[in-house]
Scaffold this motif. Structure first.
Motif: not given
Length: 153
Positions: A19, A24, A28, A56-58, A61-62, A65
């Motif tokens: 990460r 990251f 993405e 990393l919850d981000e 969540f990616s 989404h």
């Protein structure tokens, strides 16, 4: 699932779990490429990438989404299909997905329609997850109970 999608999913799965900013960004970037294909075949594999122990919850969540970009009927169909495996692997993310579904009237309506005609293992997993949502977040009780009151057969 097409070969390009398969390759992208495999690339996503092979990204190191360190990460770093570079990993990251790579994660993405690959998600964007997957989204550009507009292939609903990505939903199941992406759902199964959700990890309760991800720091990393981000990142998670990616993924969420990305799968939420599909029409509600497709999204809910694929979520319920993957749910038995997801609830065993990542019950927290199964609950989070369901809270998001419950928060959207149109998505919830599609979910209910798909739930009605679901396979017994899908319905059993959904009932477990929904009961967990109700326990975890009592403000969802009425919406959860409305779904759980549907004949499970």
């Amino acid at each position: 699932m097409g070969s390009e999608l398969t390759q992208l999913i495999e690339s996503l799965e092979s990204i190191p779990r360190d990460r770093t900013p570079a990993s990251f960004a790579e994660f993405e970037n690959i998600l964007e490429q997957i989204m550009a294909l507009k292939d609903p075949g990505c939903i199941g594999p992406l759902v199964l990438m959700l990890e309760d122990d991800e720091s990393l919850d981000e990142l998670m969540f990616s993924v969420v989404h990305t799968i939420e970009m599909f029409k509600d009927n497709v999204y809910t169909d694929r979520i319920l299909h993957a749910l038995p495996a997801l609830v065993r692997k990542s019950p927290r993310w199964a609950r989070i997905l369901h809270m998001r579904i419950l928060n959207s009237e149109p998505t919830r309506a599609e979910y209910v329609e798909r739930y009605r005609r679901g396979k017994s293992d899908e319905k059993a997993a959904a009932r477990d997850v929904l009961a967990g949502v109700r326990e975890w977040r009592p403000e969802f009780t009425d919406r959860v109970n409305a779904i759980l009151s549907i004949n499970p057969s």
